[in-house]
Design an enzyme around this catalytic site. Structure first.
Site, mmCIF file in Angstrom:
data_model
loop_
_atom_site.group_PDB
_atom_site.id
_atom_site.type_symbol
_atom_site.label_atom_id
_atom_site.label_comp_id
_atom_site.label_asym_id
_atom_site.label_seq_id
_atom_site.Cartn_x
_atom_site.Cartn_y
_atom_site.Cartn_z
ATOM 1 N N PRO A 200 0.849 -1.201 0.000
ATOM 2 C CG PRO A 200 -0.715 -1.542 1.704
ATOM 3 C CD PRO A 200 0.583 -2.065 1.162
ATOM 4 C CG LEU B 83 2.933 -0.315 5.188
ATOM 5 C CD1 LEU B 83 1.769 -1.162 4.699
ATOM 6 C CD2 LEU B 83 3.481 -0.905 6.494
ATOM 7 N N GLY B 84 7.059 1.591 3.268
ATOM 8 C CA GLY B 84 8.312 1.514 2.520
ATOM 9 C C GLY B 84 8.149 1.367 1.022
ATOM 10 C CB SER B 85 5.422 1.943 -1.442
ATOM 11 O OG SER B 85 5.116 3.282 -1.195
ATOM 12 C CB SER B 86 9.160 5.933 -1.708
ATOM 13 O OG SER B 86 9.359 6.112 -0.346
ATOM 14 C CB ALA B 87 12.526 2.247 0.796
ATOM 15 C CB ALA B 88 9.860 -1.342 -2.147
ATOM 16 C CG ASP C 281 11.721 3.621 5.222
ATOM 17 O OD1 ASP C 281 11.935 3.558 6.439
ATOM 18 O OD2 ASP C 281 10.714 4.159 4.735
HETATM 19 O O1 PMV Z 1 8.739 6.792 5.394
HETATM 20 P P1 PMV Z 1 8.269 6.242 6.688
HETATM 21 O O2 PMV Z 1 6.909 6.665 7.056
HETATM 22 O O3 PMV Z 1 8.519 4.774 6.829
HETATM 23 O O4 PMV Z 1 9.195 6.910 7.844
HETATM 24 C C1 PMV Z 1 10.553 6.616 7.898
HETATM 25 C C2 PMV Z 1 11.043 6.596 9.302
HETATM 26 C C3 PMV Z 1 11.407 7.942 9.915
HETATM 27 O O5 PMV Z 1 12.265 7.609 11.014
HETATM 28 C C4 PMV Z 1 10.182 8.663 10.441
HETATM 29 C C5 PMV Z 1 12.135 8.856 8.943
HETATM 30 C C6 PMV Z 1 13.549 8.392 8.590
HETATM 31 O O6 PMV Z 1 14.104 8.972 7.637
HETATM 32 O O7 PMV Z 1 14.093 7.514 9.265
#
Ligand code: PMV
Length: 309
Positions: free
Chosen positions: A81, A86-91, A132
């Site tokens: 989602p 839940l890390g969609s942009s990192a994924a 992430d």
């Molecule tokens: O992008 P999110 O919602 O998973 O947040 C990342 C975690 C934070 O610690 C809030 C930000 C970061 O850069 O570590």
């Protein structure tokens, strides 16, 4: 002749330590069994998802790897989602770098992939801590500390974790809560410095509880972490309500996961599962179980990148 390559990566949850990780404290995060795949094609009709940040990310990552972004057709499929922590942009950032590397016939070290993906992720979040990308890149459970280079360690839980993820449905961004907390810290550095060290202590205790398989203690540490996240001003009435439902349904612990301000909560299920998913769904929230296995690793997953000519 057209060439085709794909890359994929999983979503993530933060078990303990979001926000304080930005200020140098450790965090524990885990990949979840939901994935995003980027599919690239060269030689057909160029096509790009209509999102300016995705376009910028593609140009940045492609240029970095010597691929001409103008020739690319980019397709994204995902069951993570989006925009809820839940890390969609990192994924996406990892999957994109993996797909581009395989298209360019480059073998990158795991650290190089992570470094490039972190730069791409900054297009979405400004300067992220990197937790992430680290969790998504490694798979399994990771210990993460922001540093240059980041301190990253794989953790092996003493027992598998049965978790429930639930979505508040509130519109949110990572940057909003992060910058509001930064302003609080700037106004009262001593007080917030103490809060962050306390948050870090919870993570250090969490590591022991997790690796020794003391899930009850780990759940209580999740609850304590949520108390601090609430004090940081990053929880919302809806998240608090969801956490209350999860605890009432038998969760060993429950907290928001990610930046907060909306987004997701996670709840640690007791043996037998409890009624967490059912009760959250009955209250109108999207909820799903996810299992964190003891030994899962992303680099053992042969789906993470493929190429064909
Ligand atoms: O992008 P999110 O919602 O998973 O947040 C990342 C975690 C934070 O610690 C809030 C930000 C970061 O850069 O570590």
């Amino acid at each position: 002749m057209s060439r085709h390559a794909t890359g994929s990566a999983p979503g993530k949850i933060i078990l303990l330590g979001e926000h304080s990780v930005v200020f140098g404290e450790p965090a524990i995060a885990a990949a979840i069994d939901r994935r995003l795949e980027v599919s690239l094609r060269v030689g057909g009709e160029p096509a790009m998802p209509s999102d300016s940040r995705i376009e910028r990310a593609v140009v940045l990552a492609a240029t970095d790897l010597g691929v001409d972004a103008n020739d690319l057709s980019v397709e994204i499929t995902s069951d993570i989602p989006p925009a809820c922590g839940l890390g969609s942009s990192a994924a996406f950032s990892l999957a994109l770098v993996r797909a581009l590397a395989s298209l360019a016939d480059r073998t990158l070290s795991a650290e190089d992939v992570r470094r490039r993906a972190s730069r791409v992720e900054d297009v979405f979040h400004g300067t992220a801590s990197g937790v992430d990308v680290a969790a998504s890149a490694e798979g399994g459970v990771v210990w993460f500390e922001r540093a240059d280079p980041p301190r990253l360690e794989r953790l092996r839980p003493g027992k598998p974790l049965e978790l429930v993820v639930a979505l508040s449905g509130e519109v949110r961004s990572t940057a909003g809560p992060v910058s509001r907390l930064r302003a609080r810290h700037a106004a009262r550095p001593d007080l917030y410095g103490r809060f962050f060290r306390l948050a870090g202590d919870l993570v250090r205790s969490g590591r022991e509880a997790l690796t020794s398989g003391d899930l009850e203690a780990f759940g209580q540490l999740m609850d304590a972490a949520q108390g601090l996240l609430n004090a940081f001003g990053v929880s919302t009435p809806t998240l608090e309500r969801m956490i209350g439902i999860a605890r009432g349904a038998g969760a060993l612990g429950a907290k928001l996961s990610g930046a907060g301000g909306g987004g997701a909560i996670i709840a640690l299920a007791p043996a037998g599962g409890g009624t967490i998913v059912r009760d959250l769904r009955e209250a109108g929230f999207e909820a799903f179980p996810t299992r964190i296995d003891r030994d899962r690793r992303e680099d053992e997953d042969d789906r993470s990148n493929r190429r064909s000519a």
